[in-house]
Each structure stands twice: as C-alpha cells, then as structure tokens.
Design a protein around this motif. Structure first.
Motif, short mmCIF file in Angstrom:
data_model
loop_
_atom_site.label_atom_id
_atom_site.label_comp_id
_atom_site.label_asym_id
_atom_site.label_seq_id
_atom_site.Cartn_x
_atom_site.Cartn_y
_atom_site.Cartn_z
N THR A 1 77.64 -17.49 -24.43
CA THR A 1 76.57 -18.23 -23.74
C THR A 1 77.16 -18.96 -22.54
N ASP A 2 76.43 -19.01 -21.43
CA ASP A 2 76.96 -19.65 -20.22
C ASP A 2 77.17 -21.15 -20.43
N PRO B 1 72.22 -27.49 -15.66
CA PRO B 1 72.55 -26.52 -14.60
C PRO B 1 73.11 -27.15 -13.34
N PRO C 1 76.65 -26.99 -21.93
CA PRO C 1 75.74 -25.85 -21.83
C PRO C 1 75.08 -25.77 -20.45
N ALA C 2 75.20 -24.63 -19.80
CA ALA C 2 74.62 -24.47 -18.46
C ALA C 2 73.11 -24.54 -18.49
N ALA C 3 72.50 -24.11 -19.59
CA ALA C 3 71.04 -24.16 -19.68
C ALA C 3 70.52 -25.59 -19.73
N LEU C 4 71.30 -26.49 -20.34
CA LEU C 4 70.89 -27.89 -20.43
C LEU C 4 71.19 -28.65 -19.15
#
Length: 246
Positions: A127-128, A156, A151-154
């Motif tokens: 995961t990114d 960015p 986490p990149a999703a959290l």
C-alpha cells in the motif's frame, strides 16, 4: 594497548576516547598525554587532534594547569513520547529547551510500504505510504537520522510539504486534525552504515541508538511509524509511564 576501531588514526582514537569518556563521571581527569600516547600507540600530534574533536563536541574541557577533564554536552535529546505526556516531536521538544534545531530532508516520496511498515500501520503490503527521511541537528551538530512512514491515502499532502522546518506531528494535527493519542516506543542498538556515518560524523560501525515509534489514535488505529537512529553521545532516551489507571 587499547584497540580503537578501524579508520584514520586520529578518528579511531577519537571514537575510542569518546566511548571511554561517556562512561566516566563528569570532571574526571584524563591521564597525561604521554600515558595516552603510549596506550594508543600514537604521536602527540595525533592524540591532540583526537582530543580537539572531543573538546569541540563538548565531551572534554582543557584547563590550563589542571589538564583535560570530562564534561557533558549542554544539550541532550530527551525523548518524551509516552501515554502520560503529550506526543511531541523532536523539533518541539528541543526548541522548548532553547536549542537551535536544523533539518535536512534527505528523502520525501510515495513508495509501496515495506512489509514491516505495512505491519506496523495495519496496511496491506505494498500500500502506498509517504516516506520521509530527515537529518536532524542540534546547535549545528548532527544528532540523528529520522525515517517516518504514514499512509498516503490519509495524508497525501505530506508528500509535498516542506519539512525542512517544523514538526511532522504538529503538521498532521494542523493540516488533518490527526488524533495522535498514544505511542508505542521500542529502543534497541544498531551500528552506523558508511553513508549514515558520514551524515552523523561518526565512524562506520559505531553504535547508534535506534528508537522505533508507532503513533496511534484514541481508538488504537496506527497513524505514523517512525524510527530514528541517534548518536548515543549526544542523545538521551527518556520514558514517562503511568502506574495503574487508564
């Protein structure tokens, strides 16, 4: 005779002396120069160059008519992330102590999470995540290399934010309202790789303190995983824990 670590002679003697004086009480006098020269098998010029480095770093003091004695650097990194103390980053802690903190961003990118990072952050492997690597200094002297993953999703925007100043934790609170509630901290010992040793101004193979931190929100969900590799001669790890209660 003492056996300094490998490397240029004066650096080897300096590193061995640094380790030696770190275990001595403050104000302990060093043996006279001829004794140390014989012990290390070096000339007075080489010995003085080694001692000069420790004087410059604040580990030794020369006093006319008295000799050279042990002192301690004025600023030490007190690592205070814990359940009963606010979770504050290195920049905040050291600034409050009156130190001048410097930061050089070495790596800042989005990458697939390595397996151990994914496990710490409860993510699927690859995961990114945003990877952030920084060299931190105190009053101009290198202190540690910090590696952080989030986490990149959290978060960015963290991939583009300028982290050459300020605190990562404070940024996450300000920009995302991050609930940084609990920290799990693990401390062990590592050794400096050649490139890392150059950054920290130590000899390759020198011992480093390794502090691994996973910060969670109030529900227990992991938000940030970091590990810092610190010079033990200018660093101190401190914990505060609660007994009983929540």
């Amino acid at each position: 005779m003492a056996s300094p670590v490998a490397g240029p002679k004066y650096l080897s003697v300096r590193e061995h002396l640094r380790r030696r004086v770190s275990g001595l009480p403050e104000h302990t006098l060093l043996p006279p120069e001829p004794v140390l020269c014989a012990e290390y098998g070096v000339s007075r010029i080489t010995l003085r160059r080694a001692v000069d480095g420790l004087v410059a770093d604040g580990h030794l003091v020369r006093e006319q008519g008295r000799g050279t004695y042990v002192t301690r650097p004025a600023i030490r990194h007190e690592y205070r992330e814990s359940f009963v103390h606010r979770i504050a980053g290195f920049n905040s802690v050291m600034t409050e102590q009156g130190a001048q903190v410097g930061t050089t961003v070495l790596t800042q990118r989005v990458v697939p999470a390595p397996a151990y990072v994914a496990a710490e952050l409860s993510l699927d492997t690859a995961t990114d995540v945003v990877e952030l690597e920084r060299l931190r200094s105190v009053d101009g002297a290198p202190n540690h290399v910090a590696h952080s993953f989030l986490p990149a999703a959290l978060y960015p925007k963290a991939a583009e934010q300028d982290f050459s100043e300020g605190s990562l934790y404070e940024y996450l609170r300000r920009e995302y309202g991050a609930d940084l509630a609990h920290a799990r901290i693990v401390v062990d010992v590592g050794t400096a790789a050649p490139e890392e040793a150059d950054l920290l101004r130590v000899i390759a193979g020198s011992p480093l303190l390794v502090v691994r931190t996973t910060v969670r929100d109030s529900t227990g969900h992991p938000l940030v995983h970091s590990f810092s590799r610190l010079r033990p001669d200018v660093s101190q790890v401190e914990f505060e824990v609660s007994v009983g209660g929540r």
